[in-house]
Design an enzyme around this catalytic site. Sequence first.
Site, PDB file in Angstrom:
ATOM      1  N   LYS A 270    -114.423 -31.023   5.507  1.00 31.17           N
ATOM      2  CA  LYS A 270    -114.633 -30.407   6.441  1.00 31.17           C
ATOM      3  C   LYS A 270    -115.322 -29.295   6.336  1.00 31.17           C
ATOM      4  O   LYS A 270    -115.351 -28.037   5.392  1.00 31.17           O
ATOM      5  CB  LYS A 270    -113.487 -29.615   6.708  1.00 31.17           C
ATOM      6  CG  LYS A 270    -113.258 -29.151   7.901  1.00 31.17           C
ATOM      7  CD  LYS A 270    -111.916 -28.240   8.282  1.00 31.17           C
ATOM      8  CE  LYS A 270    -111.516 -27.528  10.125  1.00 31.17           C
ATOM      9  NZ  LYS A 270    -110.402 -26.838  10.075  1.00 31.17           N
ATOM     10  N   ASP A 275    -114.798 -21.398  12.414  1.00 30.54           N
ATOM     11  CA  ASP A 275    -114.007 -21.977  14.067  1.00 30.54           C
ATOM     12  C   ASP A 275    -112.837 -21.110  14.410  1.00 30.54           C
ATOM     13  O   ASP A 275    -112.402 -20.656  14.736  1.00 30.54           O
ATOM     14  CB  ASP A 275    -112.826 -22.509  12.906  1.00 30.54           C
ATOM     15  CG  ASP A 275    -111.927 -23.626  13.828  1.00 30.54           C
ATOM     16  OD1 ASP A 275    -112.427 -23.663  14.907  1.00 30.54           O
ATOM     17  OD2 ASP A 275    -110.672 -23.959  13.842  1.00 30.54           O
ATOM     18  N   LYS A 282    -108.957 -19.214  19.992  1.00 30.24           N
ATOM     19  CA  LYS A 282    -107.744 -18.643  19.225  1.00 30.24           C
ATOM     20  C   LYS A 282    -107.773 -16.933  19.728  1.00 30.24           C
ATOM     21  O   LYS A 282    -108.389 -16.754  19.507  1.00 30.24           O
ATOM     22  CB  LYS A 282    -108.423 -18.942  17.640  1.00 30.24           C
ATOM     23  CG  LYS A 282    -108.584 -20.580  17.041  1.00 30.24           C
ATOM     24  CD  LYS A 282    -109.374 -19.997  15.526  1.00 30.24           C
ATOM     25  CE  LYS A 282    -109.403 -21.188  14.949  1.00 30.24           C
ATOM     26  NZ  LYS A 282    -107.525 -21.624  14.197  1.00 30.24           N
ATOM     27  N   ASP A 352    -109.294 -27.237  18.873  1.00 39.35           N
ATOM     28  CA  ASP A 352    -108.839 -26.013  17.978  1.00 39.35           C
ATOM     29  C   ASP A 352    -108.664 -26.885  16.525  1.00 39.35           C
ATOM     30  O   ASP A 352    -108.525 -26.617  15.481  1.00 39.35           O
ATOM     31  CB  ASP A 352    -108.036 -25.347  17.721  1.00 39.35           C
ATOM     32  CG  ASP A 352    -107.824 -24.252  16.813  1.00 39.35           C
ATOM     33  OD1 ASP A 352    -108.910 -23.739  16.580  1.00 39.35           O
ATOM     34  OD2 ASP A 352    -106.807 -23.169  16.696  1.00 39.35           O
ATOM     35  N   GLU A 354    -110.166 -29.670  15.188  1.00 41.75           N
ATOM     36  CA  GLU A 354    -111.086 -30.214  15.663  1.00 41.75           C
ATOM     37  C   GLU A 354    -111.789 -30.999  13.436  1.00 41.75           C
ATOM     38  O   GLU A 354    -112.333 -30.766  14.464  1.00 41.75           O
ATOM     39  CB  GLU A 354    -112.407 -28.975  15.988  1.00 41.75           C
ATOM     40  CG  GLU A 354    -112.677 -28.263  14.667  1.00 41.75           C
ATOM     41  CD  GLU A 354    -112.051 -27.332  13.755  1.00 41.75           C
ATOM     42  OE1 GLU A 354    -110.616 -27.092  14.721  1.00 41.75           O
ATOM     43  OE2 GLU A 354    -112.465 -26.607  12.614  1.00 41.75           O
ATOM     44  N   ARG A 356    -110.316 -32.409  12.516  1.00 40.55           N
ATOM     45  CA  ARG A 356    -109.597 -34.395  11.840  1.00 40.55           C
ATOM     46  C   ARG A 356    -110.551 -34.249  12.757  1.00 40.55           C
ATOM     47  O   ARG A 356    -111.192 -35.744  12.519  1.00 40.55           O
ATOM     48  CB  ARG A 356    -108.047 -34.522  12.997  1.00 40.55           C
ATOM     49  CG  ARG A 356    -108.280 -33.658  13.563  1.00 40.55           C
ATOM     50  CD  ARG A 356    -106.303 -33.690  14.267  1.00 40.55           C
ATOM     51  NE  ARG A 356    -106.062 -32.753  13.360  1.00 40.55           N
ATOM     52  CZ  ARG A 356    -105.002 -32.225  14.194  1.00 40.55           C
ATOM     53  NH1 ARG A 356    -103.894 -32.633  14.350  1.00 40.55           N
ATOM     54  NH2 ARG A 356    -104.373 -31.314  13.405  1.00 40.55           N
TER      55      ARG A 356
HETATM   56  N1  BES Z   1    -109.119 -24.087  10.580  1.00 37.63           N
HETATM   57  C1  BES Z   1    -107.792 -24.617  11.205  1.00 37.63           C
HETATM   58  C2  BES Z   1    -107.077 -24.368   9.838  1.00 37.63           C
HETATM   59  C3  BES Z   1    -106.349 -22.985   9.692  1.00 37.63           C
HETATM   60  C4  BES Z   1    -105.429 -22.323  10.359  1.00 37.63           C
HETATM   61  C5  BES Z   1    -106.634 -23.158   8.286  1.00 37.63           C
HETATM   62  C6  BES Z   1    -105.281 -20.573   9.385  1.00 37.63           C
HETATM   63  C7  BES Z   1    -106.463 -21.192   7.854  1.00 37.63           C
HETATM   64  C8  BES Z   1    -105.663 -20.667   8.498  1.00 37.63           C
HETATM   65  C9  BES Z   1    -107.567 -25.790  12.349  1.00 37.63           C
HETATM   66  O1  BES Z   1    -108.609 -25.732  12.354  1.00 37.63           O
HETATM   67  C10 BES Z   1    -106.932 -25.239  13.301  1.00 37.63           C
HETATM   68  O2  BES Z   1    -106.902 -24.566  13.115  1.00 37.63           O
HETATM   69  N2  BES Z   1    -105.185 -26.207  13.170  1.00 37.63           N
HETATM   70  C11 BES Z   1    -104.954 -25.692  14.515  1.00 37.63           C
HETATM   71  C12 BES Z   1    -104.707 -27.424  14.855  1.00 37.63           C
HETATM   72  C13 BES Z   1    -103.933 -27.320  15.776  1.00 37.63           C
HETATM   73  C14 BES Z   1    -104.537 -26.338  16.817  1.00 37.63           C
HETATM   74  C15 BES Z   1    -102.923 -29.059  15.998  1.00 37.63           C
HETATM   75  C16 BES Z   1    -103.586 -24.844  13.993  1.00 37.63           C
HETATM   76  O3  BES Z   1    -103.189 -25.093  12.721  1.00 37.63           O
HETATM   77  O4  BES Z   1    -103.316 -24.082  14.878  1.00 37.63           O
HETATM   78 ZN    ZN Z   2    -110.557 -25.910  11.522  1.00 33.07          ZN
HETATM   79 MN    MN Z   3    -109.203 -25.299  14.636  1.00 37.64          MN
END
Ligand code: BES
Ligand code: ZN
Ligand code: MN
Length: 507
Positions: A270, A275, A282, A352, A354, A356
């Site tokens: 990835k 992000d 966020k 968010d 994204e 996957r």
């Molecule tokens: N890149 C983030 C995951 C992340 C968050 C990694 C904090 C390290 C620290 C990912 O893209 C994300 O935002 N995931 C969301 C998924 C949700 C919206 C289903 C998450 O984990 O909140």
């Molecule tokens: Zn991410």
């Molecule tokens: Mn994200």
Amino acid sequence: MDVTVEGKEALEVDADLIAFGLVERSDKDALLPTHLKEADTATGGFLSAAWDRKEIKGKKGEVSLFPLPGGRRRIALVGLGKPADLSLESVRLGLGYLSRQIRGKGVRSLCVHLPSFTLGKLLPEDAAKAVADGHALAAYEFNRLKSERSDPEKRRLVIALSKEHVRVKDRVTTPLNREARLLDTVLWARDIANLPADTATPQFLADQALQLGKDFKLKVTVFDEKKLTEMGCGGILAVGGGSVHPPRMVILEYAGTGGRNAKTVAVVGKGITFDSGGISIKPSAAMWEMKFDKCGAVAVLGILRAAAELKLRNNVVGVMCLAENLPGGSAYRPGDVVKSFSGKTIEVLNTDAEGRVVLSDGLSYVASKHNPDQIIDLATLTGACVVALGIDTAGLLSNDDRVAAGLLTASERTGERLWRLPLTQVHKDMVKGEVGDVRNSTELPMAGTLTAAAFLSEFVAGKPWAHLDIAGTAWVAKAPQYTPSYTPHGATGFGVRLLINYLENLA
Ligand code: BES
Ligand code: ZN
Ligand code: MN
């Protein structure tokens, strides 16, 4: 890194600092351990005096420095913790603490007395590698972007075998030299991962791959947004739609030296250069950390470089899924349905989620075009993984027990910790779509890491596959006191040593 092996006693090596290991003493240990006798004499009895005062205990994290007459040379005693718990990780951690302690102290050469770190329990070649790991990984500092920076201290490492290990010099030298090159690659990967998103755009990372191709004779293909449109990579295109830095998919191919017996392992990363969450934006606190959301793809770069440099037997195909996730007039939105390379449609409930979405294209592309024997992806995929496992352990989810077992073995050997989490039909049911085939978020506050993996499993065409959720381990920012002594602030390079060890062990 510069490392050599000497068949001498540590004190005979001309180095600025000579380090001995010391395990935790018990109340019965009245006398200074015998392996420190000569060092004690050399310091004029300082070690035994400190020992008698119970100033040195050998506890984990303890580092004591003693001057030698003349003022230039010093002795270090490195605490290793309880002897029964001695492991390669204790050695890495000990050297990490030492390396931190001597930062900026003008130590140009460090000699390590190997027997006091193996204690007849660890193989000398493994312990020597762990010494190199702890030392080099902890000494790293990202200062490229400072206008007034001092050149990083160059420090020579000498492993002194002493009489105990002098017979195995050849057995130690080759693996140690390979480890030194691997460590150079890990530090190189950290440098790229630490760059902010204004510099490290998708095209910048593609350029790094192209340069790697030239330097290490890898075949590298870059798909730009035009090509991605032709190919039907609707996931990467959707995620990258809101940024002026267009998305890319990069394929790197290493042909192994194993001939007809070589397996082909695909590693998919990835690579979200930033992000923000996109339209499902966020909160701003700690959002800067999302420059590290590319760490999976950067690990792929490192793995391909090390595979080529170390001439691994197996074939490796690297895939970097690169996009910047920003809000904007051309950004994808909640409710959109995008079509991935596989033909499956993805219902976007949360922009968010994204990672996957970009991985769906990379996984299905490599599964169908390169027919790999197995696929391993690395992704900073879910905050839920950080909640579940913290910042010292990555999540492992897999549809294949053999691949999972191999990764757990590599984890044990490298100290890059993994913990396997379950993947069941329930999690697959949870990501079934309402209007599309699959949805990118359940919008339920449960099993976030597991449902993310269940989503990915839809795109691997039934191949043996493992997913590494490195959201907690890819960088150090919050709570650094709970991360290993050898991972300084910033990107850790997690996954490179792990996957190289995995590939080396693969029959
Ligand atoms: N890149 C983030 C995951 C992340 C968050 C990694 C904090 C390290 C620290 C990912 O893209 C994300 O935002 N995931 C969301 C998924 C949700 C919206 C289903 C998450 O984990 O909140
Ligand atoms: Zn991410
Ligand atoms: Mn994200």
